[in-house]
Design a protein around this motif. Structure first.
Motif, short mmCIF file in Angstrom:
data_model
loop_
_atom_site.label_atom_id
_atom_site.label_comp_id
_atom_site.label_asym_id
_atom_site.label_seq_id
_atom_site.Cartn_x
_atom_site.Cartn_y
_atom_site.Cartn_z
N LEU A 87 0.48 5.21 -14.64
CA LEU A 87 1.05 5.17 -13.29
C LEU A 87 -0.04 5.03 -12.23
O LEU A 87 0.15 4.33 -11.23
N LEU A 88 -1.18 5.69 -12.45
CA LEU A 88 -2.28 5.52 -11.50
C LEU A 88 -2.81 4.09 -11.52
O LEU A 88 -3.19 3.54 -10.48
N CYS A 89 -2.83 3.47 -12.69
CA CYS A 89 -3.22 2.06 -12.80
C CYS A 89 -2.26 1.18 -12.01
O CYS A 89 -2.68 0.28 -11.27
N LEU A 90 -0.97 1.45 -12.15
CA LEU A 90 0.03 0.69 -11.41
C LEU A 90 -0.13 0.88 -9.90
O LEU A 90 0.00 -0.08 -9.13
N ALA A 91 -0.45 2.10 -9.47
CA ALA A 91 -0.68 2.35 -8.05
C ALA A 91 -1.88 1.57 -7.54
O ALA A 91 -1.84 1.00 -6.45
N CYS A 92 -2.94 1.52 -8.34
CA CYS A 92 -4.14 0.76 -7.92
C CYS A 92 -3.86 -0.73 -7.90
O CYS A 92 -4.38 -1.45 -7.03
N LEU A 93 -3.06 -1.22 -8.82
CA LEU A 93 -2.72 -2.65 -8.80
C LEU A 93 -1.90 -2.99 -7.56
O LEU A 93 -2.09 -4.05 -6.95
N SER A 94 -1.00 -2.09 -7.17
CA SER A 94 -0.23 -2.31 -5.95
C SER A 94 -1.14 -2.29 -4.73
O SER A 94 -1.00 -3.12 -3.82
N ASN B 134 0.83 -1.20 0.00
CA ASN B 134 0.00 0.00 0.00
C ASN B 134 0.86 1.26 0.00
O ASN B 134 0.52 2.25 -0.64
N LEU B 135 1.97 1.23 0.72
CA LEU B 135 2.88 2.37 0.73
C LEU B 135 3.50 2.60 -0.64
O LEU B 135 3.67 3.74 -1.07
N VAL B 136 3.82 1.51 -1.33
CA VAL B 136 4.36 1.62 -2.69
C VAL B 136 3.30 2.23 -3.61
O VAL B 136 3.59 3.10 -4.44
N GLY B 137 2.06 1.82 -3.46
CA GLY B 137 0.97 2.38 -4.27
C GLY B 137 0.79 3.86 -4.02
O GLY B 137 0.59 4.64 -4.95
N ILE B 138 0.86 4.27 -2.76
CA ILE B 138 0.73 5.69 -2.44
C ILE B 138 1.90 6.48 -3.03
O ILE B 138 1.72 7.56 -3.59
N ALA B 139 3.10 5.92 -2.95
CA ALA B 139 4.27 6.60 -3.50
C ALA B 139 4.16 6.74 -5.02
O ALA B 139 4.50 7.80 -5.57
N ILE B 140 3.69 5.71 -5.70
CA ILE B 140 3.54 5.79 -7.15
C ILE B 140 2.46 6.81 -7.51
O ILE B 140 2.63 7.58 -8.47
N GLY B 141 1.37 6.84 -6.77
CA GLY B 141 0.33 7.83 -7.02
C GLY B 141 0.82 9.26 -6.83
O GLY B 141 0.52 10.15 -7.64
N CYS C 174 2.54 17.64 -12.90
CA CYS C 174 2.82 19.07 -12.77
C CYS C 174 3.98 19.50 -13.67
O CYS C 174 4.09 20.68 -14.02
N PHE C 175 4.84 18.57 -14.05
CA PHE C 175 5.98 18.88 -14.90
C PHE C 175 5.77 18.44 -16.35
O PHE C 175 6.73 18.27 -17.10
N GLY C 176 4.52 18.23 -16.75
CA GLY C 176 4.22 17.98 -18.15
C GLY C 176 4.18 16.52 -18.57
O GLY C 176 4.37 16.23 -19.76
N LEU C 177 3.94 15.62 -17.67
CA LEU C 177 3.83 14.21 -18.02
C LEU C 177 2.62 14.00 -18.93
O LEU C 177 1.54 14.53 -18.66
N PRO C 178 2.76 13.24 -20.02
CA PRO C 178 1.60 12.99 -20.90
C PRO C 178 0.49 12.24 -20.15
O PRO C 178 0.74 11.49 -19.21
N ASP C 179 -0.73 12.47 -20.60
CA ASP C 179 -1.89 11.87 -19.94
C ASP C 179 -1.83 10.35 -19.92
O ASP C 179 -2.23 9.72 -18.94
N SER C 180 -1.34 9.75 -20.99
CA SER C 180 -1.29 8.29 -21.04
C SER C 180 -0.37 7.73 -19.97
O SER C 180 -0.67 6.72 -19.33
N TRP C 181 0.76 8.39 -19.73
CA TRP C 181 1.67 7.95 -18.68
C TRP C 181 1.08 8.18 -17.30
O TRP C 181 1.26 7.37 -16.39
N ALA D 84 3.06 10.17 -9.72
CA ALA D 84 2.29 10.48 -10.93
C ALA D 84 1.76 11.90 -10.88
O ALA D 84 1.83 12.63 -11.87
N VAL D 85 1.23 12.32 -9.73
CA VAL D 85 0.70 13.68 -9.61
C VAL D 85 1.82 14.70 -9.72
O VAL D 85 1.68 15.74 -10.38
N LEU D 86 2.96 14.42 -9.12
CA LEU D 86 4.10 15.33 -9.19
C LEU D 86 4.60 15.46 -10.62
O LEU D 86 4.86 16.57 -11.10
N LEU D 87 4.72 14.33 -11.33
CA LEU D 87 5.19 14.38 -12.70
C LEU D 87 4.17 15.04 -13.63
O LEU D 87 4.55 15.64 -14.64
#
Length: 81
Positions: free
Chosen positions: A31-38, A5-12, A20-27, A15-18
């Motif tokens: 990453l949110l999908c990966l966080a939910c899987l974790s 769960n901590l890994v999932g929170i960190a990935i989430g 803010c720096f212009g990460l494409p929507d697909s990425w 994703a939000v931090l990235l």
């Protein structure tokens, strides 16, 4: 709280931090999908079946969104010279 769960929170949060720096929507949605899987693995480890299924359902929605945005970006014409 389990380490999964901590890994999932960190990935989430990453994703939000990235985003803010212009990460494409697909990425972002990938990453949110990966966080939910974790999170789903963490809930399954604690034998919380309802929580695991809910996390999997949300992960499926994020995966579909990621695929949709990736296909949309692939269809857009390139702005080269």
């Amino acid at each position: 709280m389990s380490p999964l769960n901590l890994v999932g929170i960190a990935i989430g949060l990453l994703a939000v931090l990235l985003l803010c720096f212009g990460l494409p929507d697909s990425w972002f949605f990938g990453l949110l999908c990966l966080a939910c899987l974790s999170g789903s693995m963490g809930e399954a480890y604690r034998e919380n079946k309802l929580g695991a299924v809910l996390f999997l359902a949300v992960a499926a929605v994020f995966a579909a969104s990621s695929l949709r945005f990736a296909l949309r970006d692939a269809r857009q014409p390139r702005g080269g010279s």
